[in-house]
Design a protein around this motif. Structure first.
Motif, PDB file in Angstrom:
ATOM      1  N   UNK A   7       0.841  -1.201   0.000  1.00 30.21           N
ATOM      2  CA  UNK A   7       0.000   0.000   0.000  1.00 30.21           C
ATOM      3  C   UNK A   7       0.872   1.246   0.000  1.00 30.21           C
ATOM      4  N   UNK A   8       0.251   2.339  -0.430  1.00 31.49           N
ATOM      5  CA  UNK A   8       1.018   3.578  -0.606  1.00 31.49           C
ATOM      6  C   UNK A   8       1.571   4.081   0.733  1.00 31.49           C
ATOM      7  N   UNK A   9       0.746   3.934   1.827  1.00 27.15           N
ATOM      8  CA  UNK A   9       1.220   4.500   3.107  1.00 27.15           C
ATOM      9  C   UNK A   9       2.444   3.755   3.607  1.00 27.15           C
ATOM     10  N   UNK A  10       2.460   2.428   3.369  1.00 27.45           N
ATOM     11  CA  UNK A  10       3.624   1.657   3.816  1.00 27.45           C
ATOM     12  C   UNK A  10       4.863   2.066   3.026  1.00 27.45           C
ATOM     13  N   UNK A  11       4.663   2.201   1.718  1.00 30.39           N
ATOM     14  CA  UNK A  11       5.792   2.594   0.872  1.00 30.39           C
ATOM     15  C   UNK A  11       6.269   3.992   1.273  1.00 30.39           C
ATOM     16  N   UNK A  12       5.300   4.895   1.543  1.00 31.85           N
ATOM     17  CA  UNK A  12       5.672   6.251   1.969  1.00 31.85           C
ATOM     18  C   UNK A  12       6.498   6.212   3.241  1.00 31.85           C
ATOM     19  N   UNK A  13       6.091   5.360   4.183  1.00 33.93           N
ATOM     20  CA  UNK A  13       6.833   5.236   5.435  1.00 33.93           C
ATOM     21  C   UNK A  13       8.245   4.749   5.177  1.00 33.93           C
ATOM     22  N   UNK A  14       8.328   3.685   4.358  1.00 29.97           N
ATOM     23  CA  UNK A  14       9.643   3.089   4.111  1.00 29.97           C
ATOM     24  C   UNK A  14      10.575   4.097   3.448  1.00 29.97           C
ATOM     25  N   UNK A  15      10.013   4.971   2.626  1.00 33.10           N
ATOM     26  CA  UNK A  15      10.881   5.945   1.953  1.00 33.10           C
ATOM     27  C   UNK A  15      11.146   7.149   2.854  1.00 33.10           C
ATOM     28  N   UNK A  16      10.067   7.625   3.478  1.00 35.33           N
ATOM     29  CA  UNK A  16      10.133   8.904   4.187  1.00 35.33           C
ATOM     30  C   UNK A  16      11.014   8.829   5.432  1.00 35.33           C
ATOM     31  N   UNK A  17      10.778   7.814   6.272  1.00 35.48           N
ATOM     32  CA  UNK A  17      11.483   7.756   7.545  1.00 35.48           C
ATOM     33  C   UNK A  17      12.995   7.637   7.386  1.00 35.48           C
ATOM     34  N   UNK A  18      13.471   6.686   6.578  1.00 35.54           N
ATOM     35  CA  UNK A  18      14.937   6.598   6.441  1.00 35.54           C
ATOM     36  C   UNK A  18      15.550   7.865   5.865  1.00 35.54           C
ATOM     37  N   UNK A  19      14.818   8.543   4.939  1.00 32.61           N
ATOM     38  CA  UNK A  19      15.374   9.766   4.350  1.00 32.61           C
ATOM     39  C   UNK A  19      15.566  10.827   5.425  1.00 32.61           C
ATOM     40  N   UNK A  20      14.514  11.031   6.224  1.00 32.39           N
ATOM     41  CA  UNK A  20      14.606  12.034   7.295  1.00 32.39           C
ATOM     42  C   UNK A  20      15.684  11.654   8.306  1.00 32.39           C
TER      43      UNK A  20
END
Lengths: 513, 294
Positions: free
Chosen positions: B141-154
Motif C-alpha cells: 500500500x502507498x502509506x507503507x511505501x511512503x513510510x519506508x521511503x520517508x522515515x529513512x530519508x529524514x
C-alpha cells in the motif's frame, strides 16, 4: 539525625548549633516517673521515644517526646476506626479505595524505598493475583477467604518472574522493563476470552457478604477489610524495613552494590527476598481486591492507574510510609470525591505531581526538613551579611563557640569600649598628665576603671630600673615563669611620666579597637 | 497469511522505520540530557493532533500535514524540556525526578488532550494516496511505501546534520561528556532545547506516518512509546547504531510473530526477545559503558 534534647548539655553528645535548635514542648515529670516507659510486652522496645532530663537552668525535671509520629499514627487509626459508622456512602467507598491503594503503596515502598529498585510492576502483581483469584472463584467455586489465600500464590509466581531480571538489570532498564511487562499483561487480559475480554473484566466472584446484603453493610464490611489490610501492610513494612532485611537492602542501594558486597552484604539474595515478600503481600491485596469488587478489571494494568499510583507515592514522598498514606489520601480524594471535574481531576493530579517534583525534595513529608534547611540557610546568610563584629566574634562564627558566656562577655566589653571612646578628649588626657595619681573627675575615673579591669595577659606595667631615676614600660606575659618584655626604648625620669605613658598607650589601644 | 520473504522484508522495513524514529529520539535524549523521556508518547499524540488540525484548517496535502506534525512534535519537545529538564537538571536526584516529571507530563498531557478533543478518535488524511504498488511480486500500500521511503530519508538527513553541523557537534559532545561539554562552552540549556525539538520532530514525523494506518487518539502515544522504549533498551540507551539494529530486529520479530503465531502474541514475543537480550547484555546490544554517562 534525631537529636536528643536531654543530652544537649553533656560534652560528648552531638549538639545542634545555636540558632539551629529545634523547639520541643516539655512535659512536667517527677520522681520515678522519669524512668517509666510504655514497653512492648517481653521486650525493652518502647512505642514512644521519650527523653527525660533536668533543665540545666531551672533544674526542673522535664520530659520530651522526641518522636511524635506514633501519636499521629494512633490518631489516624482512631479516625479510621470511627469513620465506618459515621461516614456517608460516597466517602466510605472512597475510603475503601484509599485503604486498598495505601496498602499497595506501603508494600511498594519496600521495593522502591527500602530496596531502591524502581519497579513499576506493582499493579501488575496485584492485577494478576486479582484475576487469578477471581478466575478460581468463578470456575472452581472458591469462597472469599480462599480467594484471599490464593492471591499470594499468584503474587509469588509473578514475583519470581520480576525478581529474576532484577538481579541483573538495574535502574532505568528495570523500570522500563517492568512498565512493558504491565502493558503486556494489559494486552493479554484485554484479548483473552477466558479472562473476560467481552465483558471488560472478569466478574461474578464470591464476596464476603451474601448477595442479598444491603449496600450499606457491604460498604462498611469492605471499608473495615481495607483498613485491616492497610494496618497489616504497615506492620509488614515496619517488620521488613526496620529489621535485618531492610538494613541489608538500605546498605546496598543502586550503584553501591560493590561496596555493600565488600562489607559482606549478600544483596542479591536480599533483593530476591524483598521481591518475593512484597509480591506475596501484593497478592493478598489482589485477592482482597477481587473479593471487594467481585472480580477484576483490565484497568488495573492500565498506564493511567500506574501513573496515579506513582503520583500518590511521589506526592507523599518516597521512602516513608506516612508519605505513601498521605499521598494516597490526596490523590484518592481528588480522584473519587471530585468526580464532577471529569478529566480535569487527572490533570490536577498531574499538576500536583509535577509541582512536587519541581519544588520539593522528598514530597510532602519532606517539607518540614526542607523548610528547616531553607530557614537555616537564610538565617546563616543573614548573619553573614552583618559586618559589625558582635564582640570579638563575627556573628557567623559565634554559632561555633561552645562557651556562650564568652560571647556575652565580649559583646559587653565591646559596648563598654564604644561608650568610653567619646569620653577621650584632649582635655581628659591633659587632666591625666597633670595628675596621674590624684583624685579624678567622673569621666577619667570611668576610663581608668576600664583600663584596670583588663586581663593580665599583655597588660602594661612599669619597670623601675633605678627607683626614682629611671622607669621603663613593659608588658606582662600573663604566664607564670615567663618574664615581662620591654616594649620600647623610652625611659622615664619620674613615675608619673611613666604612668602617663602607659595611659597614652592604652588610650591608643582603646581608640584602635 | 502466507509466509512470503518479500512481504516480511517490506513489513519489517516499515515497522523498523517507525520504531527507529522513536527509539533514536529516546536514545539521544537519554544520552545527551541524562533523562528518560516518558512523555515521548505524549509528544507522539500531540503531534498527531497538530497534524489533524493542520489538515482540517490549512491543507490536506502531504507536505503541510507532515510539516505540521513535525512542528507540533518539536513544540511539545520544547515544552517538555522547559518543564522537566531546565528547572531540574542541576537539582539533586535529577534522573529520578525528571523521570517522574515526564511521567507526570504524560499523565497530564493525555488527559488534557482528552479534555480538549474528546474521546473520539481522529483520522488523518491519506497523504500518500490510496494507490497500491507491486514490488518484488507482492502488493504494497502507498502509506507503507511512503513510510519506508520517508522515515529513512529524514533519519539519514538528521544523522548527516548531526555529523556536519555545529549544533550536531555540540549534541554529540554532550552525549560523550556533559560536564566536559559545558566546560568548553557548550550551552547546556540551548543544546537541551535543540535536542528536545529535534527528537520531538522525529516523534511527530513518526506520528504522522503511523497515523496513516492507525487513528489519532489521546492514548495513541502509549504503544509507540513502549515499543520505542523496548527498541531503545534492546539497542542500548545512547547508541544510535544500536537503536537502528534493534529497530530492525524488533520489527522482524514482530512481523514473524504476526505471520506465524498471530497478532496478539506480538508483544509477548517482543518482550521475550528484549528480556533475553538484556539478560545476555544488561546494557543492550550496543549499550554504552556506565561510566561514559555518569
Amino acid at each position: 539525625m534525631r537529636d536528643q534534647p536531654g543530652l544537649i548539655d553533656t560534652e560528648d553528645a552531638p549538639r545542634r548549633l545555636v540558632g539551629r535548635r529545634i523547639y520541643y514542648r516539655k512535659l512536667r515529670t517527677a520522681g520515678a516517673d522519669r524512668w517509666r516507659r510504655l514497653r512492648y510486652p517481653f521486650t525493652r522496645r518502647t512505642p514512644l521515644l521519650l527523653d527525660s532530663a533536668f533543665n540545666p537552668r531551672t533544674l526542673v525535671a522535664e520530659r520530651t517526646i522526641v518522636d511524635k509520629r506514633p501519636l499521629y499514627w494512633l490518631a489516624f487509626f482512631a479516625v479510621l476506626a470511627a469513620a465506618g459508622p459515621l461516614a456517608g456512602d460516597t466517602l466510605l467507598g472512597a475510603a475503601t479505595i484509599f485503604g486498598i491503594y495505601a496498602a499497595i503503596n506501603v508494600i511498594w515502598l519496600l521495593v522502591i524505598g527500602t530496596a531502591g529498585i524502581f519497579s513499576l510492576a506493582t499493579l501488575a502483581v496485584v492485577g494478576t493475583a486479582a484475576y487469578g483469584a477471581a478466575y478460581m472463584s468463578i470456575h472452581a467455586g472458591l469462597p472469599w477467604w480462599g480467594m484471599i489465600a490464593v492471591g499470594p500464590v499468584f503474587g509469588l509466581l509473578f514475583g519470581v518472574v520480576i525478581a529474576i531480571p532484577a538481579t541483573r538489570i538495574d535502574g532505568f532498564y528495570y523500570a522500563l522493563l517492568t512498565l512493558g511487562l504491565t502493558e503486556l499483561c494489559r494486552v493479554y487480559v484485554v484479548q483473552s476470552q477466558a479472562l473476560g475480554s467481552a465483558t471488560n473484566g472478569l466478574y461474578g466472584a464470591d464476596g464476603i457478604l451474601p448477595d442479598g446484603a444491603s449496600l450499606r453493610a457491604q460498604l462498611v464490611v469492605s471499608y473495615y477489610g481495607a483498613v485491616v489490610l492497610l494496618i497489616a501492610a504497615l506492620a509488614l513494612f515496619r517488620l521488613v524495613n526496620g529489621q535485618r532485611l531492610g538494613r541489608l537492602l538500605r546498605a546496598s542501594p543502586e550503584r553501591r552494590e560493590a561496596f555493600a558486597q565488600a562489607l559482606g552484604v549478600d544483596y542479591r539474595t536480599a533483593r530476591i527476598k524483598v521481591f518475593l515478600i512484597s509480591s506475596a503481600a501484593l497478592g493478598v491485596v489482589g485477592g482482597f481486591y477481587a473479593v471487594n469488587f467481585r472480580g477484576a478489571s483490565p484497568s488495573l494494568f492500565s498506564m493511567d492507574s500506574l501513573l496515579l499510583l506513582l503520583a500518590m507515592v511521589v506526592i507523599g514522598g518516597i521512602g516513608r510510609p506516612e508519605g505513601a498514606v498521605l499521598g494516597t489520601a490526596i490523590v484518592v480524594a481528588i480522584d473519587r470525591l471530585l468526580i464532577g471535574l471529569g478529566p480535569l481531576r487527572l490533570i490536577l493530579v498531574g499538576l500536583i505531581m509535577i509541582g512536587t517534583v519541581l519544588f520539593l525534595h522528598n514530597g510532602l513529608v519532606g517539607i518540614k526538613q526542607q523548610f528547616r534547611n531553607w530557614r537555616d540557610r537564610k538565617r546563616s546568610e543573614h548573619r553573614a551579611k552583618r559586618d559589625i563584629r558582635g564582640g570579638e566574634y563575627m556573628p557567623e562564627e559565634a554559632t561555633e563557640v561552645r562557651d556562650k558566656q564568652l560571647i556575652a562577655f565580649r559583646r559587653f566589653q565591646r559596648g563598654v569600649r564604644e561608650s568610653l571612646k567619646p569620653l577621650i578628649t584632649d582635655d581628659l588626657i591633659e587632666a591625666h598628665r597633670r595628675a596621674p595619681c590624684g583624685p579624678h573627675d567622673d569621666r577619667l575615673s570611668r576610663v581608668l576603671n576600664y583600663f584596670r579591669r583588663a586581663s593580665v595577659v599583655d597588660k602594661y606595667a612599669i619597670l623601675a630600673v633605678r627607683p626614682f631615676a629611671e622607669y621603663r614600660l613593659v608588658a606582662l606575659s600573663g604566664q607564670r615563669g615567663v618574664p615581662p618584655r620591654l616594649i620600647d626604648d623610652r625611659s622615664f625620669a619620674t613615675e608619673e611620666e611613666a604612668i602617663h605613658a602607659v595611659f597614652l598607650r592604652r588610650v591608643q589601644d582603646l581608640l584602635e579597637s | 497469511m502466507t509466509f512470503d520473504p518479500a512481504y516480511i522484508i517490506l513489513t519489517t522495513a516499515s515497522l523498523a522505520s517507525i520504531y527507529g524514529l522513536l527509539a533514536i529520539g529516546i536514545s539521544i535524549i537519554w544520552s545527551s540530557l541524562g533523562m528518560i523521556n516518558m512523555a515521548h508518547g505524549f509528544t507522539f499524540a500531540f503531534a498527531g493532533y497538530g497534524a489533524w488540525i493542520a489538515a482540517h484548517t490549512l491543507s490536506a496535502s502531504a507536505p503541510a500535514v507532515l510539516l505540521a506534525g513535525i512542528a507540533a512534535g518539536a513544540l511539545s519537545g520544547l515544552a517538555i524540556a522547559g518543564v522537566a529538564f531546565i528547572p531540574l537538571y542541576d537539582k539533586p536526584n535529577f534522573p529520578l525526578r525528571s523521570l517522574i516529571a515526564t511521567l507526570g507530563i504524560s499523565l497530564l498531557g493525555a488527559q488534557a488532550l482528552l479534555y480538549v478533543f474528546g474521546p473520539r478518535v481522529k483520522a488523518l488524511p491519506r497523504i500518500f494516496g490510496y494507490g497500491r504498488f507491486h514490488l518484488f511480486g507482492i502488493a504494497i500500500t502507498a502509506d507503507k511505501l511512503g513510510t519506508i521511503i520517508c522515515a529513512p530519508v529524514v533519519l539519514l538527513a538528521v544523522l548527516i546534520w548531526a555529523r556536519t553541523s555545529r549544533r550536531g557537534l555540540q549534541i554529540r559532545a554532550m552525549m560523550q561528556n556533559p560536564e566536559g561539554a559545558a566546560l568548553v562552552g557548550v550551552g547546556l540549556r540551548s543544546t537541551a532545547l535543540a535536542v528536545m525539538a529535534l527528537t520531538g520532530g522525529l516523534a511527530g514525523l513518526a506520528a504522522v506516518l503511523l497515523s496513516q494506518t492507525y487513528y489519532v487518539s489521546p492514548y495513541s502515544g502509549l504503544t509507540p512509546l513502549l515499543k520505542g522504549m523496548i527498541v531503545a533498551l534492546a539497542g542500548g540507551l545512547g547508541s544510535i547504531p544500536g537503536a537502528l539494529i534493534a529497530a530492525v530486529c524488533i520489527g522482524f520479530v514482530e512481523t514473524l510473530t504476526a505471520v506465524t503465531l498471530g497478532g496478539k502474541f506480538v508483544l509477548i514475543t517482543q518482550f521475550l526477545f528484549i528480556i533475553v537480550v538484556l539478560l545476555i547484555r544488561p546494557r543492550g546490544i550496543a549499550g554504552m559503558l556506565e561510566q561514559t554517562r555518569e
